[in-house]
Write a protein that holds these residues in place. Structure first.
Motif, PDB file in Angstrom:
ATOM      1  N   CYS A   1      -7.320 -32.365 -31.309  1.00  0.00           N
ATOM      2  CA  CYS A   1      -6.058 -32.665 -31.414  1.00  0.00           C
ATOM      3  C   CYS A   1      -6.187 -33.937 -31.800  1.00  0.00           C
ATOM      4  CB  CYS A   1      -6.063 -32.676 -29.581  1.00  0.00           C
ATOM      5  SG  CYS A   1      -4.155 -33.070 -29.557  1.00  0.00           S
TER       6      CYS A   1
ATOM      7  N   CYS B   1      -1.743 -24.059 -33.674  1.00  0.00           N
ATOM      8  CA  CYS B   1      -0.747 -25.525 -33.155  1.00  0.00           C
ATOM      9  C   CYS B   1      -0.338 -26.663 -34.402  1.00  0.00           C
ATOM     10  CB  CYS B   1      -1.321 -26.306 -31.851  1.00  0.00           C
ATOM     11  SG  CYS B   1      -0.356 -27.877 -31.477  1.00  0.00           S
TER      12      CYS B   1
ATOM     13  N   CYS C   1      -5.543 -23.263 -28.368  1.00  0.00           N
ATOM     14  CA  CYS C   1      -4.590 -23.637 -29.037  1.00  0.00           C
ATOM     15  C   CYS C   1      -3.788 -23.093 -30.532  1.00  0.00           C
ATOM     16  CB  CYS C   1      -5.632 -24.771 -29.909  1.00  0.00           C
ATOM     17  SG  CYS C   1      -6.089 -26.190 -29.497  1.00  0.00           S
TER      18      CYS C   1
ATOM     19  N   HIS D   1      -0.454 -29.175 -34.159  1.00  0.00           N
ATOM     20  CA  HIS D   1      -1.205 -30.673 -34.060  1.00  0.00           C
ATOM     21  C   HIS D   1      -3.226 -30.867 -34.301  1.00  0.00           C
ATOM     22  CE1 HIS D   1       1.756 -33.311 -34.118  1.00  0.00           C
ATOM     23  NE2 HIS D   1       2.458 -32.160 -32.736  1.00  0.00           N
ATOM     24  N   LEU D   2      -3.600 -29.539 -34.280  1.00  0.00           N
ATOM     25  CA  LEU D   2      -4.651 -29.001 -34.620  1.00  0.00           C
ATOM     26  C   LEU D   2      -5.534 -29.150 -35.770  1.00  0.00           C
ATOM     27  CD1 LEU D   2      -7.676 -28.262 -32.888  1.00  0.00           C
ATOM     28  CD2 LEU D   2      -6.999 -25.976 -34.155  1.00  0.00           C
TER      29      LEU D   2
ATOM     30  N   PRO E   1       0.959 -32.433 -24.879  1.00  0.00           N
ATOM     31  CA  PRO E   1       1.383 -31.456 -23.576  1.00  0.00           C
ATOM     32  C   PRO E   1       0.608 -31.577 -22.264  1.00  0.00           C
ATOM     33  CG  PRO E   1       1.299 -30.522 -25.554  1.00  0.00           C
ATOM     34  CD  PRO E   1       0.338 -31.740 -25.795  1.00  0.00           C
TER      35      PRO E   1
ATOM     36  N   CYS F   1      -1.445 -28.028 -21.806  1.00  0.00           N
ATOM     37  CA  CYS F   1      -2.529 -28.210 -22.795  1.00  0.00           C
ATOM     38  C   CYS F   1      -3.556 -29.427 -21.720  1.00  0.00           C
ATOM     39  CB  CYS F   1      -2.655 -29.438 -24.534  1.00  0.00           C
ATOM     40  SG  CYS F   1      -1.814 -28.765 -25.521  1.00  0.00           S
TER      41      CYS F   1
HETATM   42  S1  SF4 Z   1      -4.384 -29.508 -27.162  1.00  0.00           S
HETATM   43 FE1  SF4 Z   1      -3.927 -29.887 -29.131  1.00  0.00          FE
HETATM   44  S2  SF4 Z   1      -4.163 -28.892 -30.894  1.00  0.00           S
HETATM   45 FE2  SF4 Z   1      -4.095 -27.704 -29.040  1.00  0.00          FE
HETATM   46  S3  SF4 Z   1      -2.428 -27.237 -28.786  1.00  0.00           S
HETATM   47 FE3  SF4 Z   1      -2.167 -29.054 -27.265  1.00  0.00          FE
HETATM   48  S4  SF4 Z   1      -1.915 -29.903 -29.037  1.00  0.00           S
HETATM   49 FE4  SF4 Z   1      -1.869 -28.411 -30.207  1.00  0.00          FE
END
Ligand code: SF4
Ligand code: SF4
Length: 160
Positions: free
Chosen positions: A109, A99, A65, A101-102, A116, A119
């Motif tokens: 996540c 990221c 991430c 969103h982490l 995405p 991921c």
């Molecule tokens: S799994 Fe979630 S937190 Fe990790 S890189 Fe992908 S979008 Fe970001």
């Protein structure tokens, strides 16, 4: 070519070299956009990597991430995933390099259902560009990779 000074093949090769030079120049000056090919959209569930992340994140520090990667056009248009305004369309990252969103407390996540394709498809057991593990079974992490990723600037690596 009409004067016989240049073969079509030479012209094509020169065109390719010029295109590559332009791409390198644009990348260095951050001109242009990066996106993931639409063929990666909506991967089948069986194509996704299923890894026991909860048992490993204290070791791998969720390094996956921190890796930079581009979104597909569909993902961008859907709007659930934040992307880097300064470098479209790489996923947005926090100042610490992770990221956007982490959830840093839980290493989870926050957009799991909308995460995405990049991921979903990333497999840290086998990925050759980002070899996270020295020995996956023994949970021995690749210290060199972690050092490289954790010391690099958020946007200085190549996408996964
Ligand atoms: S799994 Fe979630 S937190 Fe990790 S890189 Fe992908 S979008 Fe970001
Ligand atoms: S590097 Fe592998 S084990 Fe660690 S969080 Fe990412 S996918 Fe899970």
């Amino acid at each position: 070519m009409e004067k016989g000074l240049l073969e079509p093949r030479e012209l094509e090769e020169r065109g390719k070299r010029l295109l590559l030079d332009l791409m390198m120049d644009y990348a260095e000056r951050r001109i242009g956009v990066e996106y993931l090919d639409a063929k990666y959209d909506d991967p089948a569930p069986e194509a996704e990597a299923h890894i026991d992340c909860a048992d490993r994140v204290t070791i791998c520090k969720a390094v996956c991430c921190r890796l930079p990667f581009a979104l597909t056009e569909k993902e961008v248009r859907k709007g659930a995933i934040r992307w880097d305004f300064g470098r479209p369309y790489l996923v947005a990252r926090k100042p610490d390099g992770y990221c956007a969103h982490l959830d840093r407390d839980k290493f989870a996540c926050e957009i799991y259902d909308d995460r995405p394709a990049s991921c979903r498809l990333f497999d840290c057991r086998t990925d050759a560009r980002w070899p996270v593990w020295e020995d996956f079974g023994a949970k021995t992490v690749n210290v060199d990779l972690l050092k490289k990723v954790f010391t690099s600037a958020p946007d200085s690596s190549q996408g996964r």
